[in-house]
Design an enzyme around this catalytic site. Structure first.
Site, PDB file in Angstrom:
ATOM      1  N   GLU A  53     -45.657  32.107  -6.154  1.00 19.19           N
ATOM      2  CA  GLU A  53     -46.688  33.161  -6.173  1.00 19.19           C
ATOM      3  C   GLU A  53     -46.013  34.412  -5.638  1.00 19.19           C
ATOM      4  O   GLU A  53     -45.781  34.533  -4.440  1.00 19.19           O
ATOM      5  CB  GLU A  53     -47.860  32.773  -5.259  1.00 19.19           C
ATOM      6  CG  GLU A  53     -48.430  31.393  -5.517  1.00 19.19           C
ATOM      7  CD  GLU A  53     -49.278  31.331  -6.779  1.00 19.19           C
ATOM      8  OE1 GLU A  53     -49.592  32.415  -7.322  1.00 19.19           O
ATOM      9  OE2 GLU A  53     -49.598  30.228  -7.220  1.00 19.19           O
ATOM     10  N   LEU A  54     -45.703  35.369  -6.535  1.00 18.62           N
ATOM     11  CA  LEU A  54     -44.792  36.449  -6.149  1.00 18.62           C
ATOM     12  C   LEU A  54     -45.476  37.822  -6.201  1.00 18.62           C
ATOM     13  O   LEU A  54     -46.683  37.909  -6.124  1.00 18.62           O
ATOM     14  CB  LEU A  54     -43.550  36.376  -7.041  1.00 18.62           C
ATOM     15  CG  LEU A  54     -42.900  34.970  -7.104  1.00 18.62           C
ATOM     16  CD1 LEU A  54     -41.732  34.933  -8.072  1.00 18.62           C
ATOM     17  CD2 LEU A  54     -42.475  34.491  -5.724  1.00 18.62           C
TER      18      LEU A  54
ATOM     19  N   CYS B 254     -50.895  41.005  -2.343  1.00 21.27           N
ATOM     20  CA  CYS B 254     -50.211  40.871  -3.638  1.00 21.27           C
ATOM     21  C   CYS B 254     -51.089  41.323  -4.788  1.00 21.27           C
ATOM     22  O   CYS B 254     -50.606  41.820  -5.793  1.00 21.27           O
ATOM     23  CB  CYS B 254     -49.782  39.431  -3.832  1.00 21.27           C
ATOM     24  SG  CYS B 254     -51.156  38.275  -3.695  1.00 21.27           S
TER      25      CYS B 254
ATOM     26  N   TRP C 170     -46.607  36.613   5.629  1.00 15.09           N
ATOM     27  CA  TRP C 170     -47.313  37.113   6.800  1.00 15.09           C
ATOM     28  C   TRP C 170     -48.543  37.927   6.467  1.00 15.09           C
ATOM     29  O   TRP C 170     -49.312  38.265   7.349  1.00 15.09           O
ATOM     30  CB  TRP C 170     -46.341  38.010   7.592  1.00 15.09           C
ATOM     31  CG  TRP C 170     -45.602  38.919   6.665  1.00 15.09           C
ATOM     32  CD1 TRP C 170     -44.400  38.649   6.049  1.00 15.09           C
ATOM     33  CD2 TRP C 170     -46.025  40.188   6.154  1.00 15.09           C
ATOM     34  NE1 TRP C 170     -44.055  39.677   5.189  1.00 15.09           N
ATOM     35  CE2 TRP C 170     -45.041  40.636   5.243  1.00 15.09           C
ATOM     36  CE3 TRP C 170     -47.129  41.002   6.378  1.00 15.09           C
ATOM     37  CZ2 TRP C 170     -45.120  41.835   4.558  1.00 15.09           C
ATOM     38  CZ3 TRP C 170     -47.234  42.209   5.694  1.00 15.09           C
ATOM     39  CH2 TRP C 170     -46.233  42.608   4.796  1.00 15.09           C
TER      40      TRP C 170
HETATM   41  P1  NAD Z   1     -40.137  38.067   1.344  1.00 17.34           P
HETATM   42  O1  NAD Z   1     -39.847  37.312   0.102  1.00 17.34           O
HETATM   43  O2  NAD Z   1     -39.057  38.874   1.937  1.00 17.34           O
HETATM   44  O3  NAD Z   1     -40.669  37.106   2.483  1.00 17.34           O
HETATM   45  C1  NAD Z   1     -41.792  36.282   2.281  1.00 17.34           C
HETATM   46  C2  NAD Z   1     -41.596  35.039   3.127  1.00 17.34           C
HETATM   47  O4  NAD Z   1     -40.520  34.305   2.599  1.00 17.34           O
HETATM   48  C3  NAD Z   1     -41.238  35.384   4.564  1.00 17.34           C
HETATM   49  O5  NAD Z   1     -42.025  34.606   5.411  1.00 17.34           O
HETATM   50  C4  NAD Z   1     -39.771  35.044   4.671  1.00 17.34           C
HETATM   51  O6  NAD Z   1     -39.454  34.534   5.960  1.00 17.34           O
HETATM   52  C5  NAD Z   1     -39.641  33.948   3.649  1.00 17.34           C
HETATM   53  N1  NAD Z   1     -38.278  33.834   3.127  1.00 17.34           N
HETATM   54  C6  NAD Z   1     -37.368  34.807   2.951  1.00 17.34           C
HETATM   55  N2  NAD Z   1     -36.216  34.283   2.464  1.00 17.34           N
HETATM   56  C7  NAD Z   1     -36.426  32.961   2.331  1.00 17.34           C
HETATM   57  C8  NAD Z   1     -35.625  31.872   1.877  1.00 17.34           C
HETATM   58  N3  NAD Z   1     -34.379  32.053   1.455  1.00 17.34           N
HETATM   59  N4  NAD Z   1     -36.165  30.637   1.891  1.00 17.34           N
HETATM   60  C9  NAD Z   1     -37.432  30.440   2.305  1.00 17.34           C
HETATM   61  N5  NAD Z   1     -38.232  31.429   2.741  1.00 17.34           N
HETATM   62  C10 NAD Z   1     -37.733  32.679   2.745  1.00 17.34           C
HETATM   63  O7  NAD Z   1     -41.409  38.979   1.021  1.00 17.34           O
HETATM   64  P2  NAD Z   1     -42.138  39.986   1.956  1.00 17.34           P
HETATM   65  O8  NAD Z   1     -41.790  41.339   1.493  1.00 17.34           O
HETATM   66  O9  NAD Z   1     -42.026  39.667   3.373  1.00 17.34           O
HETATM   67  O10 NAD Z   1     -43.636  39.633   1.491  1.00 17.34           O
HETATM   68  C11 NAD Z   1     -44.337  40.389   0.635  1.00 17.34           C
HETATM   69  C12 NAD Z   1     -44.142  39.917  -0.815  1.00 17.34           C
HETATM   70  O11 NAD Z   1     -44.891  38.740  -1.015  1.00 17.34           O
HETATM   71  C13 NAD Z   1     -44.680  40.936  -1.779  1.00 17.34           C
HETATM   72  O12 NAD Z   1     -43.818  41.036  -2.877  1.00 17.34           O
HETATM   73  C14 NAD Z   1     -46.000  40.344  -2.192  1.00 17.34           C
HETATM   74  O13 NAD Z   1     -46.491  40.780  -3.427  1.00 17.34           O
HETATM   75  C15 NAD Z   1     -45.694  38.893  -2.178  1.00 17.34           C
HETATM   76  N6  NAD Z   1     -46.913  38.099  -2.066  1.00 17.34           N
HETATM   77  C16 NAD Z   1     -47.358  37.426  -3.163  1.00 17.34           C
HETATM   78  C17 NAD Z   1     -48.552  36.717  -3.104  1.00 17.34           C
HETATM   79  C18 NAD Z   1     -49.089  35.967  -4.297  1.00 17.34           C
HETATM   80  O14 NAD Z   1     -50.000  35.179  -4.129  1.00 17.34           O
HETATM   81  N7  NAD Z   1     -48.586  36.197  -5.504  1.00 17.34           N
HETATM   82  C19 NAD Z   1     -49.277  36.693  -1.925  1.00 17.34           C
HETATM   83  C20 NAD Z   1     -48.794  37.382  -0.829  1.00 17.34           C
HETATM   84  C21 NAD Z   1     -47.600  38.084  -0.904  1.00 17.34           C
END
Ligand code: NAD
Length: 532
Positions: free
Chosen positions: A269-270, A303, A172
């Site tokens: 991408e985490l 991120c 998001w």
């Molecule tokens: P999150 O992992 O909780 O959620 C991210 C997305 O994954 C959400 O839309 C969620 O609905 C989905 N999700 C959750 N469980 C899932 C599953 N079992 N299967 C499929 N989808 C699932 O993370 P968050 O805290 O909401 O987002 C922020 C994180 O994302 C931070 O750690 C940030 O650094 C990372 N991020 C990384 C990048 C990158 O390019 N490396 C970019 C943006 C955000």
């Protein structure tokens, strides 16, 4: 810190008015592109104002099944379309995004709460990715003809085959960039995409699909299914041929396990805990000014954003004073124009994490130089950009990703100490090094464990250079987007080797022993001739 006059007058709680955050006709137009409705809808509201965005339909298993069936049919035709025609769709998409930026900026702001400044970063990101892959796809997807095992007699061709249907599961925080910029290379490579955007920012992803359709993308090639990741993520991965996931490292492990069970490819991408190093010979004023942008873009919900700053002792006082002053000067608020620098956080859970990290640090002895408090007078999820010092191991913020507007500044006494501290993390996404001596900075950059390192920039130099790959090391995930890698991950290679005139076997009457001797001579000769 200045607050928005009209917002400052609004009482905390912020159920401002029942007016919708976006025109209902726009929402209806976008929802057409969602394969959803089989599961109960969820209510989505604007984080900055509390206004209703949509009653968002959710996808049932049947909806997801439908989306993949449609995608498979569309993909079979699309794979036959010449690459130059696929590329033309990306070029038109690029133009539409720029021409209609006001509409998508409004949607991104409504759904995320971020400022227009940072929403515009997403428009730029999508435009440059569309342009890059439009210009490179034909070259990247052209068949190659490497040398065969026997020169002239063995003719080899390497072809590229699309994976099929790619699942793009996006979060998001950068909803346009992370939905579209990963889908475009998949599509131009001949795949279909089934997107699973976050519920909070689904309309942004649907806008991208709508724009792509208007740019000439055939129906069914890019669809969205809607639902919480923990509810429908498994259903999506169960049907995909490849998974592109952006989100936290914790969820990345689940995705990798599910994809691994099916033996399909994936790109992760985490998260990050990104360091910025200010060396003794840095231009401190510029470093402080740009560091503020690098720490607080999208209120730190990025991120790539910087959460740790290591400053050489000799410039520490000067840097900290300038950085703190600039942080305190940031203008917070929400409006659909460029008048505010920092917007709202997106969820209550983001405010909870930020508050927990700051409070824990303060309770254990950290010093707050700027910020350190929520701003409910501006909106329920506003938090002041925060600068901490005296942060030590044992404080949550020392090691864990905050993913909010919080940065810790540390004093170091040498380059070696700065590198050692920067590398004291399991993450490895982005880093930044500041020095007037570019060779020295590049040498330090190479020693930092991060997939991207920016010299005299925070993150945009590397991130915006989309001809170069971007991605993480360690628990930041091994996936790559941008550059050739960002497209080639979506294809399989197929090697077709044609043997002409003579088979690769002893001719009639030649023993296997003589054949082995002959081949041994041949291998030696090829090495002498320095052949591959
Ligand atoms: P999150 O992992 O909780 O959620 C991210 C997305 O994954 C959400 O839309 C969620 O609905 C989905 N999700 C959750 N469980 C899932 C599953 N079992 N299967 C499929 N989808 C699932 O993370 P968050 O805290 O909401 O987002 C922020 C994180 O994302 C931070 O750690 C940030 O650094 C990372 N991020 C990384 C990048 C990158 O390019 N490396 C970019 C943006 C955000």
């Amino acid at each position: 810190m200045t607050s928005a006059p009209h917002l400052a007058a609004v009482a905390p709680g912020f159920a401002v008015e029942a007016a919708p955050a976006l025109p209902p006709a726009l929402v209806r137009r976008l929802l057409v592109h969602a394969r959803a409705g089989g599961a109960p809808a969820v209510t989505v509201s604007a984080p900055a104002t509390g206004e209703l965005i949509a009653e968002l339909p959710q996808s049932s298993t049947a909806d997801i099944e439908d989306a993949f069936a449609t995608a498979r049919t569309a993909q079979a035709q699309w794979a036959k379309v010449p690459v130059r025609e696929r590329v033309a769709v990306l070029r038109r998409f690029h133009d539409l995004v720029l021409a209609e930026q006001d509409e998508i900026l409004d949607i991104v702001q409504a759904e995320t709460g971020k400022s227009r400044v940072h929403a515009f970063d997403e428009v730029g990101d999508v435009a440059v990715n569309a342009r890059y892959y439009a210009s490179q796809a034909q070259r990247l997807l052209a068949p190659r003809t490497p040398r065969g095992v026997l020169p002239v007699l063995t003719r080899v061709e390497v072809r590229h085959r699309p994976k099929g249907v790619v699942a793009v599961i996006s979060p998001w925080n950068y909803p346009l960039a992370l939905a579209a910029s990963d889908a475009l290379p998949a599509l131009v490579a001949g795949n279909a995409v089934v997107a699973r955007p976050d519920n909070q920012t689904a309309l942004t992803a649907l806008w991208a699909i709508d724009a792509a359709r208007r740019a000439g993308l055939p129906e069914g090639l890019w669809q969205a299914v809607l639902g919480r990741g923990s509810v429908i993520g498994g259903e999506v991965i169960a049907r995909a041929d490849y998974v592109d996931y952006t989100g936290s490292s914790a969820t990345g492990r689940t995705i990798a396990t599910q994809a691994g069970q099916r033996l399909i490819g994936y790109s992760l991408e985490l998260g990050g805990k990104n360091p910025l190093l200010v060396l003794a010979d840095a231009d401190v004023d510029v470093a402080a000014r740009i560091s503020v942008r690098a720490c607080f873009a999208s209120a730190g919900q990025l991120c790539e954003s910087i959460e740790r700053i290591y400053v050489h002792d000799s410039v520490y006082e000067k840097f900290v004073a300038e950085f703190t002053r600039r942080t305190k000067d940031l203008i917070l608020g929400s409006a659909r124009d460029y008048s505010y620098e920092i917007g709202s956080l997106t969820f209550q859970r983001q405010i909870d994490t930020v508050t927990a990290h700051v409070d824990d640090a303060v309770a254990k002895g950290a010093t707050v130089l700027a910020g350190g408090r929520p701003r409910p007078d501006l909106g329920p999820y506003f938090y002041e950009p925060t600068v901490l010092t005296d942060v030590r191991p044992g404080m949550t913020v020392y090691r864990e990703e905050t993913f909010g507007p919080v940065v810790s500044v540390y004093r170091v006494h040498s380059d070696d100490e700065a590198v050692e501290q920067a590398n004291d993390t399991a993450y490895g996404l982005n880093a930044s090094v500041w020095s007037r001596d570019i060779d020295r900075a590049r040498e330090i950059a190479a020693r930092v464990n991060a997939g991207s390192v920016n010299v005299n920039e925070g993150f945009i130099a590397a991130w915006g250079s989309v001809a170069a790959p971007s991605g993480g090391l360690g628990i930041s995930g091994g996936g790559r987007r941008h550059g050739p890698e960002g497209l080639l991950k979506y294809i399989d290679t197929q090697t077709i080797a044609v043997q002409r005139a003579l088979p690769i076997a002893p001719p009639p009457g030649v023993s296997e022993a003589l054949w082995a001797k002959t081949m041994t001579l041949y291998f030696g000769l090829m090495k002498t001739l320095r052949q591959q």
